[in-house]
Design a protein around this motif. Structure first.
Motif, mmCIF file in Angstrom:
data_model
loop_
_atom_site.group_PDB
_atom_site.id
_atom_site.type_symbol
_atom_site.label_atom_id
_atom_site.label_comp_id
_atom_site.label_asym_id
_atom_site.label_seq_id
_atom_site.Cartn_x
_atom_site.Cartn_y
_atom_site.Cartn_z
ATOM 1 N N TYR A 167 -4.675 2.552 17.121
ATOM 2 C CA TYR A 167 -4.244 1.509 16.189
ATOM 3 C C TYR A 167 -2.728 1.386 16.234
ATOM 4 O O TYR A 167 -2.027 2.371 15.995
ATOM 5 C CB TYR A 167 -4.699 1.944 14.796
ATOM 6 C CG TYR A 167 -4.576 0.923 13.698
ATOM 7 C CD1 TYR A 167 -5.708 0.307 13.177
ATOM 8 C CD2 TYR A 167 -3.329 0.606 13.148
ATOM 9 C CE1 TYR A 167 -5.603 -0.608 12.145
ATOM 10 C CE2 TYR A 167 -3.230 -0.312 12.112
ATOM 11 C CZ TYR A 167 -4.368 -0.915 11.612
ATOM 12 O OH TYR A 167 -4.268 -1.814 10.594
ATOM 13 N N VAL A 168 -2.231 0.208 16.570
ATOM 14 C CA VAL A 168 -0.790 -0.048 16.587
ATOM 15 C C VAL A 168 -0.535 -1.373 15.879
ATOM 16 O O VAL A 168 -1.065 -2.414 16.291
ATOM 17 C CB VAL A 168 -0.229 -0.138 18.030
ATOM 18 C CG1 VAL A 168 1.255 -0.491 18.008
ATOM 19 C CG2 VAL A 168 -0.460 1.166 18.792
ATOM 20 N N LEU A 184 3.670 -0.045 11.178
ATOM 21 C CA LEU A 184 5.055 -0.248 10.733
ATOM 22 C C LEU A 184 5.238 -1.659 10.185
ATOM 23 O O LEU A 184 6.369 -2.098 9.972
ATOM 24 C CB LEU A 184 6.023 -0.064 11.922
ATOM 25 C CG LEU A 184 5.948 1.253 12.694
ATOM 26 C CD1 LEU A 184 6.928 1.236 13.862
ATOM 27 C CD2 LEU A 184 6.250 2.426 11.763
ATOM 28 N N SER A 185 4.109 -2.369 9.950
ATOM 29 C CA SER A 185 4.191 -3.804 9.670
ATOM 30 C C SER A 185 4.894 -4.129 8.355
ATOM 31 O O SER A 185 4.969 -3.309 7.451
ATOM 32 C CB SER A 185 2.789 -4.414 9.686
ATOM 33 O OG SER A 185 1.982 -3.864 8.670
ATOM 34 N N TRP A 186 5.428 -5.349 8.289
ATOM 35 C CA TRP A 186 6.105 -5.859 7.092
ATOM 36 C C TRP A 186 7.255 -4.951 6.658
ATOM 37 O O TRP A 186 7.291 -4.434 5.547
ATOM 38 C CB TRP A 186 5.119 -6.080 5.934
ATOM 39 C CG TRP A 186 4.134 -7.170 6.214
ATOM 40 C CD1 TRP A 186 2.909 -7.041 6.790
ATOM 41 C CD2 TRP A 186 4.278 -8.575 5.933
ATOM 42 N NE1 TRP A 186 2.287 -8.255 6.895
ATOM 43 C CE2 TRP A 186 3.102 -9.213 6.367
ATOM 44 C CE3 TRP A 186 5.294 -9.365 5.363
ATOM 45 C CZ2 TRP A 186 2.905 -10.602 6.250
ATOM 46 C CZ3 TRP A 186 5.085 -10.719 5.235
ATOM 47 C CH2 TRP A 186 3.906 -11.318 5.678
ATOM 48 N N ASN A 187 8.193 -4.747 7.584
ATOM 49 C CA ASN A 187 9.436 -4.042 7.293
ATOM 50 C C ASN A 187 10.563 -4.811 7.963
ATOM 51 O O ASN A 187 10.381 -5.982 8.346
ATOM 52 C CB ASN A 187 9.356 -2.592 7.807
ATOM 53 C CG ASN A 187 8.667 -1.664 6.830
ATOM 54 O OD1 ASN A 187 9.244 -1.312 5.814
ATOM 55 N ND2 ASN A 187 7.429 -1.284 7.120
ATOM 56 N N LEU A 188 11.712 -4.171 8.120
ATOM 57 C CA LEU A 188 12.869 -4.821 8.748
ATOM 58 C C LEU A 188 13.280 -4.062 10.004
ATOM 59 O O LEU A 188 14.454 -4.011 10.346
ATOM 60 C CB LEU A 188 14.036 -4.862 7.738
ATOM 61 C CG LEU A 188 13.720 -5.531 6.400
ATOM 62 C CD1 LEU A 188 14.803 -5.225 5.363
ATOM 63 C CD2 LEU A 188 13.582 -7.043 6.574
ATOM 64 N N HIS A 226 -7.058 -1.794 17.689
ATOM 65 C CA HIS A 226 -6.287 -2.741 16.875
ATOM 66 C C HIS A 226 -4.860 -2.800 17.400
ATOM 67 O O HIS A 226 -4.214 -1.771 17.552
ATOM 68 C CB HIS A 226 -6.273 -2.308 15.406
ATOM 69 C CG HIS A 226 -5.424 -3.192 14.533
ATOM 70 N ND1 HIS A 226 -5.929 -4.265 13.830
ATOM 71 C CD2 HIS A 226 -4.086 -3.190 14.279
ATOM 72 C CE1 HIS A 226 -4.953 -4.866 13.169
ATOM 73 N NE2 HIS A 226 -3.815 -4.238 13.420
ATOM 74 N N LEU A 227 -4.413 -4.024 17.679
ATOM 75 C CA LEU A 227 -3.020 -4.236 18.067
ATOM 76 C C LEU A 227 -2.550 -5.518 17.404
ATOM 77 O O LEU A 227 -3.242 -6.532 17.451
ATOM 78 C CB LEU A 227 -2.892 -4.376 19.594
ATOM 79 C CG LEU A 227 -1.471 -4.676 20.095
ATOM 80 C CD1 LEU A 227 -0.589 -3.436 19.981
ATOM 81 C CD2 LEU A 227 -1.477 -5.174 21.536
ATOM 82 N N ASP A 228 -1.405 -5.464 16.720
ATOM 83 C CA ASP A 228 -0.808 -6.681 16.173
ATOM 84 C C ASP A 228 0.703 -6.551 16.296
ATOM 85 O O ASP A 228 1.315 -5.683 15.663
ATOM 86 C CB ASP A 228 -1.219 -6.877 14.709
ATOM 87 C CG ASP A 228 -0.824 -8.258 14.175
ATOM 88 O OD1 ASP A 228 0.039 -8.922 14.810
ATOM 89 O OD2 ASP A 228 -1.375 -8.679 13.144
#
Ligand SMILES: *[C@@H]1O[C@H](CO)[C@@H](O)[C@H](O)[C@H]1NC(C)=O
Ligand SMILES: *[C@@H]1O[C@H](CO)[C@@H](O)[C@H](O)[C@H]1NC(C)=O
Ligand SMILES: *[C@@H]1O[C@H](CO)[C@@H](O)[C@H](O)[C@H]1NC(C)=O
Length: 318
Positions: free
Chosen positions: A244-245, A224-228, A268-270
């Protein structure tokens, strides 16, 4: 579903040619006529050089036929793609299509033509890395057999149609790298088959917790990265199979749920660049990720970040 078809849906753009065992014409004349019209509306591009009216269309590049010799796949993926202009509406006149895709064709423009609504046998639909813009059409929600929807790296705008969330067979949803905005439709609550969700790099907002419900076991990759997005992460749930999250660069708040420590397959987690707070749960794979996976939140602390309470107040919180 046939294993070969399933593999193709997962990898999506793994086109294969239907082996032709005879020299005689197998291609259905109606399909051949439509394909030649498509070729013509793209002004005889080089990549369709094998689309020769004198040969069997089931043996043309980017085409595969089904066992009844109807055109079942039109999947154009070529680093030298020289298709220019909009997707011609004739594409809607291939009634046996199961897979339709165009990838790495930066000069394809326009919107998704309404004629595609006729293709109600589609199991895979992909436009990847083109210049197609406009909204994601609502009619995609009528493709009841759709397993894969791959619309990444285009210029789609507007919101995600409600109808996409109710697609009964949707396993793979990739809408990354577009200009999509607005909230996640509540209809995703009933989408029990989603395995992969990639919404990276859009302008989507609000609550995405519908993708982390209790008692759902299918999702193994979510980006869901780089959203609002702005919602409480404290009570979200994960499938045990999650690999992967990635939620980095949003406005997600609350703390990291303990359930993350139970994901033994997580590679993967960020969660960086959000508004998370509190101690990083200790256990599982969570301490194997670098500090950068957790940095730039409101007040996350504990391994691999500095301890939550430091006896030396001058060091304190990060
Ligand atoms: C299919 O096309 C290939 C080359 O593009 C050709 O060598 C082969 O003979 C064709 N097969 C049939 C059955 O037409
Ligand atoms: C998009 O397609 C172009 C042309 O084939 C290619 O050079 C570029 O690397 C592709 N971009 C992505 C993100 O795949
Ligand atoms: C989840 O499952 C548990 C037990 O298996 C059940 O008690 C609970 O009501 C379920 N929750 C939802 C939201 O379905």
């Amino acid at each position: 579903m046939e294993t070969r078809t399933l593999l193709c849906l997962i990898l999506f753009f793994c086109t294969f040619l239907h082996p032709s065992l005879s020299d005689s014409e197998l291609c259905h004349p109606d399909d051949k006529k439509v394909l030649l019209e498509i070729k013509n509306s793209f002004n005889d591009p080089d990549i369709f050089v094998s689309w020769d009216p004198k040969t069997d269309c089931c043996n043309w590049t980017f085409i595969a036929c089904d066992d009844d010799n109807r055109v079942a796949e039109l999947v154009v993926e070529d680093v030298d793609c020289d298709l220019v202009g909009p997707i011609p509406p004739e594409v809607g006149d291939l009634p046996y299509l199961v897979l339709l895709g165009f990838a790495d064709c930066p000069d394809i423009t326009g919107t998704i033509p309404p004629a595609i609504a006729k293709l109600n046998n589609l199991q895979g639909l992909g436009f990847r890395n083109t210049s197609i813009s406009g909204p994601i059409p609502e009619f995609i929600g009528d493709f009841k057999d759709l397993v894969t929807l791959q619309l990444s790296h285009n210029s789609f705008s507007g919101s995600i149609p409600n109808t996409i969330g109710s697609l009964p067979q949707l396993h793979f949803l990739d809408l990354s790298y577009n200009q999509l905005s607005g909230p996640i439709p509540g209809t995703f609550e009933s989408s029990n088959k989603l395995i992969l969700i990639d919404l990276k790099c859009n302008k989507l907002e609000g609550d995405a917790s519908v993708f982390f419900p209790p008692n759902k076991t299918s999702i193994f990759m979510i980006d869901l990265s780089w959203n609002l997005f702005e919602f409480d992460f404290s009570n979200v749930h994960f499938s045990r199979l999650t690999l992967y999250v990635d939620i980095n660069h949003n406005k997600i708040y609350g703390c990291l749920p303990w359930g993350l420590t139970e994901l033994v397959l997580l590679i993967h987690l960020d969660v960086s660049f959000n508004r998370l707070c509190g101690e990083i749960p200790q256990g599982g794979n969570l301490q194997s990720f670098p500090a950068s996976a957790y940095l730039y939140n409101k007040c996350l602390c504990g391994e691999p970040l500095p301890p939550c309470y430091h006896p030396n107040p001058k060091v304190g919180f990060i």
